[in-house]
Write an enzyme that holds these catalytic residues in place. Structure first.
Site, mmCIF file in Angstrom:
data_model
loop_
_atom_site.group_PDB
_atom_site.id
_atom_site.type_symbol
_atom_site.label_atom_id
_atom_site.label_comp_id
_atom_site.label_asym_id
_atom_site.label_seq_id
_atom_site.Cartn_x
_atom_site.Cartn_y
_atom_site.Cartn_z
ATOM 1 N N HIS A 1 24.574 108.076 52.992
ATOM 2 C CA HIS A 1 25.418 108.277 51.831
ATOM 3 C C HIS A 1 25.108 109.526 50.996
ATOM 4 O O HIS A 1 25.838 109.853 50.072
ATOM 5 C CB HIS A 1 25.242 107.029 50.941
ATOM 6 C CG HIS A 1 26.307 106.806 49.934
ATOM 7 N ND1 HIS A 1 27.372 107.654 49.744
ATOM 8 C CD2 HIS A 1 26.471 105.809 49.028
ATOM 9 C CE1 HIS A 1 28.135 107.176 48.774
ATOM 10 N NE2 HIS A 1 27.613 106.076 48.317
ATOM 11 N N GLN B 1 35.911 99.736 46.151
ATOM 12 C CA GLN B 1 36.993 99.441 47.085
ATOM 13 C C GLN B 1 37.261 100.614 48.011
ATOM 14 O O GLN B 1 37.392 101.752 47.570
ATOM 15 C CB GLN B 1 38.303 99.136 46.337
ATOM 16 C CG GLN B 1 39.461 98.824 47.285
ATOM 17 C CD GLN B 1 40.831 99.208 46.762
ATOM 18 O OE1 GLN B 1 41.763 99.418 47.523
ATOM 19 N NE2 GLN B 1 40.978 99.339 45.446
#
Length: 646
Positions: free
Chosen positions: A353, A567
């Site tokens: 990430h 999301q």
């Protein structure tokens, strides 16, 4: 995605003034590109369409100090009792006083933001403190995953891996040639800078802070394949021509055969450990043989990694855990792109990430899955060239010290993973289509589902992080949208009041949704509380006393993310998630599909919150999410039915 983890450990979150735009999501941006004429001017000197708006994107703003502090107070009000809130008000007043330290820090931050040599005032601080300087293992704490739906045409692992590789290489070509279309949100172009970190790069371990190694994507045209913990190099170009899908499948089949049934030494496990440990492991591995450095560079410079696992996950929970961390051996966790294909043909993706958030890799994975599903990928000839070279095995030379390091890393990984739990709620009752009929923001609606679920389980509301992307700004990444508000607390209490009327519940929900939408709009416009306070704190100089604001317990508490949520959605994914950011909280990644909702819930197994232990807390929270989703459906269906009778 994204993903979010370390972000929460260093800053609080909330948003600022109000503008009317809702949350930007990566995949909706692609469709929007053809519909809107962006206001950002085109750069005529750009090397390709992908970067045509890049130089003219606005810089990340520094919000007004007074506005941020008022937003901050508003955000902590529902979390504190009257006495604690009064103390926080005094700390804010002291910080904001004319001629005080807060004003000086604001001036320094503005000067940094206005420096022509600084593209994004937050970028370097954030990269170091949220990622590269973060020393816990990347697996569990940093990495994230997507689990794909099954491919009905490709059941064999080598067959599916080859198709995925071909699609990913097609995406790489668009990135390298800069022909990839610009992502858009509400008619505004998004920063495309992070795509340079997608292929041919690797996070490198170093004390006290890691760094990113970027390799030439034109001259490095190989992928690395892992099978039975063994590393193989597959050149993707032969005689000037890219390998076809059939040829890639042939290469992968050879690797499966060559790897045999016995597992090799788990070199990859070294990358799963604490970053300082891995730094030392790597130094000793390189010192063991000059060939090891060459082998590592082959891995680090590769386009991406294909992990051909020998496990056969069946359920969503099994598949998600296998993509989240696997067995810790058949991986190289420092690579930003790892495609995982299992023995039974199931597949997924794992991302590191540090330099890229989930919106970019979501687009890559959507491109791969959608392209293969709709037969949009060019697979090339089915004929396999006889001159195709064998895959190259990477053989590491190890000594007793390296063997001990591997054993230690494996043991540490197993201990870490065994402390964590993960489960998936695939909620099939409704999705985005029905939520829109309810005249609600789908994202805001799901955030209220989470708030209601948490209140059902714990009887209170606690700090909640939602990731908001700020990619409308140059090298923008994320901001925090604080989901707990005075309005959300009123909503969950009203919903759980057996004597409250339907009308009062609906009114409370609408008010809470409006507040959540306003916060999200502020956050994506660069006017969030958390990153601003983070920046102010970073301008403190040696010898300066830390302001009361940063010493106030409310500052730490309000950024202690009991729910860390985000999301990313795709109809082609069967899972998406990452771990919790605090050990008394949940990591909750969710997808809002057309006719379904999906929640990935992760936490420690022995969950303890404020002195109370919750056995099977992960699964219990999943159950409460389902109950909350049902309650909100029933509530709004009543309103929908009443409107239909009018």
């Amino acid at each position: 995605m994204s993903l979010l983890r370390n972000v929460s450990k260093i800053s609080p979150r909330f948003s600022m003034a109000a503008r009317s735009t809702l949350q930007q999501r990566a995949m909706s941006a692609v469709a929007a590109a053809a519909k809107h004429q962006p206001k950002t001017p085109i750069d005529p000197t750009a090397a390709g369409p992908m970067l045509r708006y890049q130089k003219n994107l606005p810089k990340l703003p520094v919000p007004a100090l007074s506005a941020t502090l008022q937003k901050y107070l508003k955000s902590v009000r529902p979390l504190l009792n009257d006495e604690d809130f009064k103390r926080t008000e005094e700390a804010v007043k002291d910080f904001e006083a004319p001629g005080g330290l807060g004003q000086k820090l604001q001036e320094r931050l503005l000067a940094r933001a206005q420096d022509p040599s600084v593209v994004n005032w937050m970028e370097d601080w954030w990269l170091d403190q949220a990622y590269m300087g973060y020393r816990d293992p990347v697996v569990i704490y940093v990495s994230y995953f997507f689990l794909y739906k099954d491919d009905k045409l490709r059941k064999l692992p080598a067959q599916r891996a080859a198709a995925i590789a071909t699609a990913a290489l097609a995406f790489k070509k668009e990135v390298v040639n800069k022909t990839l279309s610009v992502e858009m949100a509400k008619g505004e172009p998004m920063c495309m800078d992070s795509y340079k970190y997608m292929f041919n790069n690797c996070r490198m371990p170093k004390k006290p802070s890691d760094y990113e190694a970027i390799f030439d994507p034109v001259n490095n045209n190989h992928i690395v394949v892992l099978r039975k913990n063994k590393f193989y190099v597959v050149d993707t170009i032969h005689d000037g021509q890219q390998l076809s899908t059939a040829e890639l499948q042939h290469q992968f089949e050879q690797i499966i055969n060559d790897a045999g049934s016995l597992k090799g030494l788990a070199i990859g496990a070294l990358t799963s450990d604490n970053r300082d440990n891995w730094t030392e492991y790597r130094e000793r591995l390189v010192a063991a043989s000059p060939e090891n450095a060459k082998a590592l560079e082959k891995i680090e410079s590769s386009d991406f990694i294909i992990c051909l696992d020998d496990s056969t996950p069946v359920t969503r929970d099994e598949g998600s855990r296998a993509c989240w961390h696997g067995d810790g051996r058949n991986r190289f966790f420092d690579k930003p792109l790892q495609f995982i294909v299992f023995e039974n043909g199931k597949a997924g993706f794992m991302g590191e990430h540090s330099c890229m958030d989930g919106t970019a890799t979501c687009r890559l994975n959507e491109y791969v899955c959608d392209g293969l599903n709709r037969n949009k990928i060019e697979h090339g000839s089915t004929q396999i060239r006889s001159s195709l070279p064998q895959p190259q095995a990477l053989n590491f030379q190890v000594n007793d010290t390296v063997l001990k390091d591997i054993q230690t890393a494996e043991s540490n990984f197993d201990t870490l993973v065994n402390k964590h739990d993960l489960t998936v709620l695939a909620y099939q009752s409704y999705g985005k289509n029905l939520i829109k009929k309810f005249k609600c923001s789908p994202d805001g609606f799901v955030q209220m589902v989470l708030q209601l679920a948490y209140y059902k389980m714990f009887g209170t509301s606690r700090p909640t992080y939602e990731s908001a992307q700020t990619r409308k700004f140059q090298r923008g990444r994320t901001e925090t949208a604080r989901s707990v508000t005075t309005e959300s607390v009123a909503f969950v209490k009203t919903m759980e009041d057996p004597h409250a009327s339907t009308e009062s519940k609906l009114a409370a929900l609408r008010t809470a949704l409006k507040a959540q939408g306003a916060y999200m709009a502020d956050a994506v416009n660069g006017h969030g509380v958390d990153r601003h306070l983070f920046g102010l704190k970073n301008t403190l100089q040696n010898g300066e006393e830390k302001p009361k604001l940063f010493q106030d317990p409310a500052y730490a508490y309000s950024s202690h993310w009991y729910i860390s949520s985000s999301q990313l959605s795709s109809e082609h994914f069967d899972g998406y998630g990452w771990g919790q950011v605090v050990n008394d909280g949940f990591g909750c990644a969710y997808m809002i599909k057309n006719n379904a909702l999906q929640f990935n819930v992760a936490s420690v197994k022995d969950l303890e919150v404020h002195g109370t232990k919750y056995v099977n807390g992960t699964h219990h929270f999943k159950q409460y999410i389902e109950e909350a989703a049902n309650d909100m459906r029933d509530l709004l269906s009543t309103e929908l039915q009443a409107e239909a009778k009018l």
